[in-house]
Design a protein around this motif. Structure first.
Motif, PDB file in Angstrom:
ATOM      1  N   ARG B  18     -73.604  70.271   7.062  1.00  0.00           N
ATOM      2  CA  ARG B  18     -74.535  69.945   5.995  1.00  0.00           C
ATOM      3  C   ARG B  18     -75.651  69.071   6.560  1.00  0.00           C
ATOM      4  O   ARG B  18     -75.397  67.999   7.104  1.00  0.00           O
ATOM      5  N   LYS B  67     -68.665  65.649  -1.812  1.00  0.00           N
ATOM      6  CA  LYS B  67     -69.620  66.365  -2.659  1.00  0.00           C
ATOM      7  C   LYS B  67     -69.607  67.865  -2.358  1.00  0.00           C
ATOM      8  O   LYS B  67     -69.805  68.684  -3.255  1.00  0.00           O
ATOM      9  N   THR B  70     -66.603  69.416  -4.010  1.00  0.00           N
ATOM     10  CA  THR B  70     -66.645  69.487  -5.467  1.00  0.00           C
ATOM     11  C   THR B  70     -67.779  70.364  -5.980  1.00  0.00           C
ATOM     12  O   THR B  70     -67.896  70.576  -7.180  1.00  0.00           O
ATOM     13  N   GLY B  71     -68.641  70.834  -5.092  1.00  0.00           N
ATOM     14  CA  GLY B  71     -69.707  71.726  -5.535  1.00  0.00           C
ATOM     15  C   GLY B  71     -70.977  71.022  -5.947  1.00  0.00           C
ATOM     16  O   GLY B  71     -71.919  71.644  -6.413  1.00  0.00           O
ATOM     17  N   VAL B  72     -71.023  69.693  -5.800  1.00  0.00           N
ATOM     18  CA  VAL B  72     -72.254  68.970  -6.105  1.00  0.00           C
ATOM     19  C   VAL B  72     -73.309  69.290  -5.044  1.00  0.00           C
ATOM     20  O   VAL B  72     -74.498  69.363  -5.331  1.00  0.00           O
ATOM     21  N   LEU B  73     -72.862  69.488  -3.818  1.00  0.00           N
ATOM     22  CA  LEU B  73     -73.766  69.894  -2.745  1.00  0.00           C
ATOM     23  C   LEU B  73     -73.337  71.268  -2.216  1.00  0.00           C
ATOM     24  O   LEU B  73     -72.164  71.633  -2.278  1.00  0.00           O
ATOM     25  N   VAL B  74     -74.306  71.983  -1.684  1.00  0.00           N
ATOM     26  CA  VAL B  74     -74.059  73.295  -1.105  1.00  0.00           C
ATOM     27  C   VAL B  74     -74.098  73.155   0.416  1.00  0.00           C
ATOM     28  O   VAL B  74     -74.967  72.475   0.945  1.00  0.00           O
ATOM     29  N   PRO B  75     -73.132  73.774   1.135  1.00  0.00           N
ATOM     30  CA  PRO B  75     -73.130  73.638   2.594  1.00  0.00           C
ATOM     31  C   PRO B  75     -74.362  74.279   3.233  1.00  0.00           C
ATOM     32  O   PRO B  75     -74.879  75.263   2.707  1.00  0.00           O
ATOM     33  N   ARG B  91     -68.709  76.143  -9.783  1.00  0.00           N
ATOM     34  CA  ARG B  91     -68.616  74.721 -10.070  1.00  0.00           C
ATOM     35  C   ARG B  91     -67.931  74.425 -11.399  1.00  0.00           C
ATOM     36  O   ARG B  91     -67.045  73.573 -11.493  1.00  0.00           O
ATOM     37  N   ARG B  92     -68.323  75.160 -12.437  1.00  0.00           N
ATOM     38  CA  ARG B  92     -67.767  74.857 -13.756  1.00  0.00           C
ATOM     39  C   ARG B  92     -66.292  75.227 -13.835  1.00  0.00           C
ATOM     40  O   ARG B  92     -65.497  74.505 -14.453  1.00  0.00           O
ATOM     41  N   ALA B  95     -64.439  72.595 -11.989  1.00  0.00           N
ATOM     42  CA  ALA B  95     -64.391  71.302 -12.679  1.00  0.00           C
ATOM     43  C   ALA B  95     -63.171  71.181 -13.583  1.00  0.00           C
ATOM     44  O   ALA B  95     -62.711  70.084 -13.877  1.00  0.00           O
ATOM     45  N   VAL B 100     -62.467  63.994 -10.297  1.00  0.00           N
ATOM     46  CA  VAL B 100     -63.229  63.286  -9.275  1.00  0.00           C
ATOM     47  C   VAL B 100     -63.552  61.884  -9.767  1.00  0.00           C
ATOM     48  O   VAL B 100     -63.957  61.694 -10.913  1.00  0.00           O
TER      49      VAL B 100
END
Lengths: 265, 338, 266
Positions: B18, B67, B70-75, B91-92, B95, B100
């Motif tokens: 990342r 992150k 958890t899908g807050v950031l994309v690789p 993501r949803r 969740a 988290v």
């Protein structure tokens, strides 16, 4: 011992010079509003047959752009920086410093204004010059007077905003008051429409307040609407208002800090 | 590494990279665009029911990895699978399956009572009342939230708020709980209370735990596996005793000197820390190669020792040494390149 | 009781929270009434000097003002907080929204509701009620239909502009106030007869930010007045269509903004 206030003024300048993107954003917004205001005022002059209270189309457009240019330096809209410090009790730290709180805040605000003059002022003026054109006088002495009038206008504005903030010593929530102040100032400073266009009752009301001395006065001097002896009379009115608001500010600050000491924040 | 009984893999990261683009002002008007690699080819697997401590220095890439998980950031490149899902795309859905907790960020409504936040989270997770009410009652009981359920979140102490955050993250009974610095800023008692709860939660529900932390107490008391990340890469993966062995399980001789002095570089020991201008020095030595008495004798030869004590291997020091070794390796690599 | 709607639960909670601080809520509403009144001051002062502006008399111009302010205040009430995205970006609270099983835009839109804007809605409605009978607008169904269309469409236009403004702030962050030029600037431009605007300005506030669709064009259609060249009468019915276009652009911008934030693309 050297006085600390010039240093505080420079610090105010520096503090605001770090918000570069915000400054550009503000200049853009000022310019867009300026374009609409110029169109409405010029449209009004056209509907009136070419002149309203001595404003021709060129003067009306110039008024629109110059008021937008000076809106940020004069800071027509109230902030609540000091009020927050009063609310959180941080103001005790300010009061404990070996400088006069009012003078220090004044110096800081003049530094802020000095920084904003060019980056917030030039874009609307440049767009105005390119679109409607600007009707500005050619004599240098008028501009020198205008700098003085602007400094006085900023100072009066500071004095009033300072008073609004000091109300936090007594009010738990100053948001309503700051909004009301901003609303009244927007109209009575001449930011929306020239004060000279006001119907009589509103003109009388405006004249009884310091608001026209903040923005309309420096704009009048800058655009040459008033000159010579009349310009000096405008400056004298500004000086009188400045004295009044600063004096009132001192009284209120003294009462407020006494309250702070007695009640312990 | 071999595991004979292998529960399903719940967190899986392969060759994860990342990059961040940072723009810094250079001089008055120009801005420099620089790419910073926060995670650099990280690969790891966590199986259901594990409790994993994710440790590393500031900026080592821990929070970024959380992150990414958890899908807050994309690789930027590489793959991430959390509970079998691709976090950023699902993501949803994800969740609903994970909880988290960010120690420094609140997911509660700060101006509403704690109970109201729970009610809203239940609505957001579309939990039917019969499902969440008993769960909440259980969490309130075990985290001892009863005393401040009706208090607005902004008026809670940090310890109370963190317990509230943990309850909020667990309300929908996720199988995986990710905690980013959960005990940061908490006092000893509050941290211990939280750890005790997390252990009980794991025992009762088999919840998988992954926590990033600076606090070695968290690792020692909660985790059966440690991942050390450094420079965006995995520097160690194993258990705690193994980590100590890896860096040579050093003991530490602490000496108080009569007068301030320079760091004491004596044979067989390395200076870990110097306090009070050299009045107190901490010297690490490997018990396999030398003894405390030998090190002390060498120190006494060059300085006047007033007091001394010997400390057993400390996890924090172990990790610090691991970094020091890695840094040295990097320096050497850098020297070779230049 | 079935599954509660996540958005409705949060919204209801926000409404209750505002009513629980009665005194400060009342003072906020009063302050917003003052904002509405001061906005009207321009119309008032201008018409104290002239009889018409841009071909409209005072009541017709007041109608433009009323529609523009009504729709903007309604949109501001519902989703005006979307343009404060940088606060979430700086505090890191956006991540908390991303970690919940609901749409980010839906959550942010329902995360707040500014009922204090009812003050400005009230001023706009008052101006509308006073001005409408004093124009030649026929008291028939077509008038009612046009006013409803304009109100719904205009509110949707400004709501979409707020979403667009929020989306742009993913990139702007420190310069977030730039979006004020399309939100508050759009509302300002919508408040006056666009016939006074020079062509480039009118073009920008028709086809870039469709501010003239909100009030000026519907009022022309309502009163059967000829507009500036290139604005046929049926355009007055088109604010919902304009809203759809802005909403489409805003939706795409929002998705791109979220992708930018999560680093999915640049």
């Amino acid at each position: 011992m050297p006085t600390p206030y010039p240093a505080l003024l420079v610090a105010g300048f520096r503090r605001f010079s770090t918000y570069r993107a915000a400054t550009a954003a503000g200049a853009l917004t000022n310019t867009v509003f300026g374009a609409v205001k110029a169109a409405v005022l010029v449209g009004t002059v056209a509907a009136a047959g070419g002149s309203v209270s001595g404003y021709g189309a060129a003067q009306a457009a110039t008024f629109a752009w110059v008021t937008q240019a000076l809106l940020a330096p004069v800071a027509v809209f109230a902030d609540d920086e000091l009020a927050q410090r009063v609310r959180t009790g941080d103001v005790a730290v300010d009061l404990a410093r070996p400088v006069d709180l009012q003078l220090a805040a004044w110096a800081d605000d003049l530094g802020r204004a000095a920084y904003t003059v060019l980056p917030r002022g030039l874009p609307p003026l440049a767009v105005g010059a390119l679109t409607t054109g600007l009707a500005l006088p050619g004599r240098v002495d008028g501009y020198l007077l205008a700098v003085v009038a602007l400094a006085l206008g900023v100072s009066i504005s500071f004095g009033c905003r300072h008073l609004v903030n000091l109300s936090a010593f007594w009010l738990t929530d100053v948001r309503g008051l700051t909004t009301l102040y901003t609303v009244v100032a927007t109209v009575l400073t001449g930011l929306s429409v020239p004060v000279g266009w006001f119907p009589p009752w509103l003109a009388v009301l405006a004249a009884a307040t310091p608001f026209p001395s903040m923005l309309q006065a420096p704009v009048d001097v800058l655009t040459g609407r008033v000159a010579g002896a009349e310009a000096l009379r405008v400056l004298a009115t500004q000086v009188a208002w400045l004295g009044a608001v600063l004096l009132l500010g001192r009284v209120v600050l003294a009462r407020g800090s006494r309250r702070l000491v007695v009640q312990g924040g | 590494m071999t595991r004979r009984t292998s529960p399903e893999v719940v967190l899986e990261v392969r060759d994860l990279v990342r990059d961040y683009v940072v723009r810094r002002p250079v001089g008055r008007f120009r801005r420099e665009r620089r790419v910073v690699r926060a995670v650099d080819g990280l690969s790891l697997q966590v199986r259901a029911g594990e409790a994993v401590g994710f440790i590393g220095a500031n900026g080592a890439g821990k929070s970024t990895t959380v992150k990414l998980l958890t899908g807050v950031l994309v690789p930027t490149s590489g793959t991430v699978r959390t509970c079998g899902l691709e976090p950023s795309r699902q993501r949803r859905e994800l969740a609903r399956r994970i909880g988290v907790v960010f120690g420094q960020r609140s997911q509660l409504w700060w101006d509403l009572p704690l109970a109201e936040s729970f009610r809203l989270l239940a609505a957001i997770h579309r939990l039917p009342r019969p499902a969440w009410e008993p769960r909440l009652a259980d969490l309130v009981d075990r985290l001892d939230l009863g005393g401040f359920l009706t208090t607005p979140v902004r008026q809670l102490s940090l310890g109370q708020r963190m317990r509230g955050e943990v309850a909020a993250a667990l309300l929908h009974s996720p199988g995986v709980l990710l905690l980013d610095e959960p005990t940061i800023g908490l006092d000893v008692l509050a941290s211990e209370r939280l750890r005790r709860f997390l252990r009980s939660e794991r025992e009762e529900h088999g919840t998988t735990l992954l926590l990033t932390t600076h606090d070695m107490g968290d690792v020692q008391r909660l985790c059966d596996r440690v991942l050390v990340v450094d420079g965006g890469r995995l520097a160690y993966d194993g258990d705690l005793p193994g980590l100590a062995r890896r860096v040579g399980a050093q003991r530490v001789l602490v000496v108080d000197l009569a007068a301030p002095g320079p760091p004491l570089h004596v044979e067989g020991a390395t200076v870990l820390a110097v306090e009070g201008d050299g009045l107190r020095q901490r010297l690490a030595f490997s018990p396999e190669r030398t003894t405390a008495a030998e090190v002390l004798a060498r120190v006494a030869a060059v300085a006047d020792v007033r007091d001394l004590s010997v400390e057993e291997p400390d996890v924090a020091d172990v990790v610090r040494q691991l970094y020091a070794a890695a840094a040295q390796e990097q320096r050497r690599a850098g020297d070779r390149e230049s | 009781m079935g599954e509660p709607s996540p958005y409705r639960a949060v919204l209801a909670s926000r409404v209750r929270a505002q009513f629980s601080y009665r005194v400060s809520f009342a003072s906020d509403v009063v302050a917003n009434v003052a904002v509405g009144v001061s906005e009207f001051a321009v119309v008032y002062v201008v018409f104290s000097r002239v009889d018409t502006l841009g071909g409209l008399d005072v009541w017709q111009a007041a109608l433009v003002f009323a529609l523009a302010n009504l729709t903007f205040a309604l949109a501001d009430l519902a989703v005006g907080h979307l343009d404060r995205l940088p606060r979430h970006l700086r505090a890191g609270t956006l991540d908390a929204f991303l970690l919940r099983p609901a749409s980010l835009l839906g959550q942010l839109a329902t995360s707040e509701v500014s009922l204090k804007r009812l003050g400005r809605v009230g001023v706009a409605l008052a101006v509308l009620v006073v001005a409408l009978p004093r124009t030649d607008a026929p008291a028939d169904l077509r008038t009612a239909a046009l006013l409803v269309t304009a109100t719904v469409g205009g509110t949707a236009v400004f709501a979409a502009v707020f979403v667009l403004a929020g989306a742009l702030q993913f990139w702007l962050v420190e310069g977030a106030e730039a979006v004020n030029s399309i939100t508050y600037g759009g509302s300002n431009a919508a408040s006056y007869p666009a016939s006074v605007f020079p062509d480039p300005l009118r073009w920008a506030f028709t086809y870039v930010v469709p501010a003239t669709f909100v009030a000026y064009l519907p009022v022309l259609t309502l009163l059967g007045l000829p507009g500036p060249a290139g604005s046929p009468s049926w355009l007055g019915w088109c604010s919902p269509a304009a809203a759809l276009v802005v909403a489409g652009v805003a939706g795409l911008a929002w998705r791109a903004g979220v992708r930018y934030y999560t680093g999915a693309g640049s």
